[in-house]
Structures are given as C-alpha cells and as structure tokens.
Design an enzyme around this catalytic site. Structure first.
Site, PDB file in Angstrom:
ATOM      1  N   LEU A  91      44.029  34.552  12.377  1.00  0.00           N
ATOM      2  CA  LEU A  91      44.172  35.745  13.222  1.00  0.00           C
ATOM      3  C   LEU A  91      42.821  36.439  13.376  1.00  0.00           C
ATOM      4  O   LEU A  91      42.182  36.798  12.395  1.00  0.00           O
ATOM      5  CB  LEU A  91      45.196  36.708  12.621  1.00  0.00           C
ATOM      6  CG  LEU A  91      45.632  37.865  13.518  1.00  0.00           C
ATOM      7  CD1 LEU A  91      47.073  38.293  13.169  1.00  0.00           C
ATOM      8  CD2 LEU A  91      44.716  39.078  13.411  1.00  0.00           C
TER       9      LEU A  91
ATOM     10  N   HIS B 145      38.914  40.899   1.399  1.00  0.00           N
ATOM     11  CA  HIS B 145      37.744  41.496   2.032  1.00  0.00           C
ATOM     12  C   HIS B 145      38.153  42.860   2.592  1.00  0.00           C
ATOM     13  O   HIS B 145      39.294  43.041   3.037  1.00  0.00           O
ATOM     14  CB  HIS B 145      37.267  40.573   3.165  1.00  0.00           C
ATOM     15  CG  HIS B 145      35.951  40.946   3.740  1.00  0.00           C
ATOM     16  ND1 HIS B 145      35.818  41.920   4.718  1.00  0.00           N
ATOM     17  CD2 HIS B 145      34.696  40.485   3.503  1.00  0.00           C
ATOM     18  CE1 HIS B 145      34.545  42.025   5.040  1.00  0.00           C
ATOM     19  NE2 HIS B 145      33.845  41.176   4.315  1.00  0.00           N
TER      20      HIS B 145
END
Length: 336
Positions: free
Chosen positions: A127, A231
């Site tokens: 994505l 992240h």
C-alpha cells in the site's frame, strides 16, 4: 474531487514506477524497478483472467485513480497464498526459561526463531499513497477496499491473513536490526538486501541465514530497541489494522524487524460486516459507505452513499457513476 479504486492493468506501469521511486526504501512490494513492477502487473493480469473460484498462488494489484483526470495516485496489493514459490520467513519472538538448582535462580531469555509458520496465509501489502494525496481519508479507502475485494472473491483467499509493517529505518536508509543480524552473514547493506529480495525473492535467506535462534540479549541496544516497532510513517497503518481486528502475535520481519500483524480472514471487520444486494435504482442521499461492484478486472470501489431496501439497494448518481454500475449489478458495501 472523486477517487475510485480499480484493478490495475499493464498500462499502469509508468505511474507505479514513479510512485515506487518515492517510497524511501524498505518497501519490498513496490520496488523502483521496471521489470519487477511489470512482472507484478503481468501476474495480476493472469490472476484477473482466471475465472475459477479456488485458492491458488496469485497476486492482485489495485490502484487509486483520480476519476476526473485518470491519474493514478496510489496502489495496494493482495497475495492470496504466501510461501508457495519459496518459503515465507519470519522471526518469531519466543522465551526460554532456565533454572539452576545450585544458584536457586531462574533466567528468562528472549529469542528470535526463524520460522515459516505463516505459509499459506493471504497477505495485504504494497500500500502506497502519493504524498500529495495523504488527506481526505484516501489511505483508508485504499486499505479497506482490499477487504471488499476479498469478501467478493472469498474462495480465492486463505483463512488467515497477514500484513507486514515496515520497521525502523535510520536517516541513512539503513536498518539497525539488519545490521545486527542479517548484515553479519550476508555482507550486504540493508538497502542491497531489501532490493535483492524485492526483485528475486528471499530464497537467499534460506541459503545463508543461520537457522539457530538468536538471543536478543546479545544484540546491541540500537537493534533491541526497534524489534517489533513500525516505522513512524506506518503507525497510522498499524492503528487501521488493529481497528480491523489484526493483532501482533510475535512475528517480525527478517529484514528490518518491523511487526507482522495477523488475523483470521473472516473476522476482519470490513470483511465480516460487508453486505451486498442488487442495484435497484438511484437515490438522492444515503448511508456513507465504501461501495464496490464488479468481478476481478471489473472491480471498482469508492466512497459512496447507499440506501438498502428489502429487494435491493439504491445508490446516489455520483456513486453509480464512479462504480460504472447499472441496475441489477451486485453492490457490496461496508459502513465508513
């Protein structure tokens, strides 16, 4: 401005390549490599052309398109069954407790064990939303549209589903986790290993990665601190996954140490709550939903409005136009 999700086609190679160059590394499913992206689109086209509803090793690629301009502004992927062409490796966090009678002391050691536990699962990944479009809920539309696609083609997906989140990458584009483990054995930087994996697959991990468990206490602080953390740019994605019913079960990525989230496919909220009915006509307003229609290559999904009835469903004129829907078409929807 209206956007629609549709199945990707070979013509989407150039916009996907342009977006891949913006990912910033650690994004295995969208490498900035034309041949690799072309291969993905060809594999998706083959899957879309197969009409049989049965589980196979397939990849579906979808894109987010600006309906007014035709510009592709995002993409996502669905793997129907991982670990079929080559092993699907993860590290599993485990604990070993040992006791000494003489010292009257117990020691608990945390370990990372190389495993293929998740083989056979379906996967949502790849994505990416163009930086200029990260507003207005388009990331949510792109992410959840995959679940309507899965619900509409349920027999082609496994009973368990996973999502890998990118781990911590430093300002140099390196991975403290990779440097502490993989980098010791492969003589490759994280970026080199990640790129090689994106292009060629991770069979080289099977060939060279040590099979014995790794004691976390023996890793340096920078590596220990990032185990299982997403992240910063993936924190919102992690919350969306949790809202859909995914959970971290102790699996982490072998390259960057990011978390792998898993769920039972039929328990994913947007799959479990999806409804469908034939289109009976138009309405002036309705419930705000994610709406979809079309099988395989004709799949389209958008933010829309529906009014359910006893014998079918009505949608607004704009929703019908975005979906290219006509009376009698099967409309699927889930609440926004």
């Amino acid at each position: 401005m209206s956007f629609v999700i549709r199945s990707a086609a070979r013509k989407d190679l150039q916009p996907l390549y342009e977006m891949a160059k913006l990912t910033g590394g650690g994004f295995t499913n969208l490498p900035p490599d034309r041949p690799a992206l072309k291969s993905k689109l060809e594999r998706s086209a083959t899957a879309l052309a197969r009409d049989e509803d049965s589980l196979a090793d397939e990849l579906f690629v979808i894109v987010l398109e600006n309906a007014a301009t035709g510009d592709v502004r995002g993409t996502a992927q669905m793997f129907t069954q991982v670990g079929q062409s080559w092993p699907f490796y993860s590290y599993r966090l485990t604990t070993l407790t040992q006791h000494s009678q003489e010292l009257q002391r117990s020691v608990r050691a945390e370990l990372l064990s190389l495993t293929t536990d998740l083989e056979g699962s379906s996967e949502v990944g790849g994505l990416f939303l163009h930086p200029s479009e990260r507003a207005g809920g388009l990331g949510l539309l792109l992410a959840r549209s995959r679940y309507l696609f899965i619900a509409m083609h349920r027999a082609r997906f496994g009973d368990r589903i996973l999502a890998e989140l990118r781990g911590i990458i430093d300002e140099r584009g390196g991975s403290p986790f990779w440097d502490a483990i993989g980098g010791k054995f492969f003589g490759m930087t994280f970026q080199e290993a990640d790129y090689f994996n994106a292009i060629h697959g991770n069979q080289f991990i099977a060939d060279l990665m040590p099979k014995h468990p790794v004691y976390i206490a023996m890793l340096d602080d920078s590596a220990r601190r990032v185990i299982g953390l997403p992240h910063p740019s993936g924190r919102a994605a992690m919350r969306m996954l949790e809202n859909e019913g995914y959970a971290a079960q102790g699996y982490i990525d072998i390259f960057d140490g990011g978390p792998t989230m898993t769920a039972q496919t039929d328990q994913v909220v947007s799959i479990r709550q999806a409804r469908h009915a034939p289109l009976m006509g138009l309405c002036t307003s309705g419930e705000p939903v994610l709406a979809a229609t079309g099988r395989l290559s004709r799949f389209r999904c958008c933010f829309g409005e529906v009014t359910p009835g006893e014998n079918g469903v009505q949608v607004t004129e704009e929703t019908a136009a975005l979906l290219c829907a006509e009376p009698g078409d099967d409309i699927w929807w889930v609440a926004r």
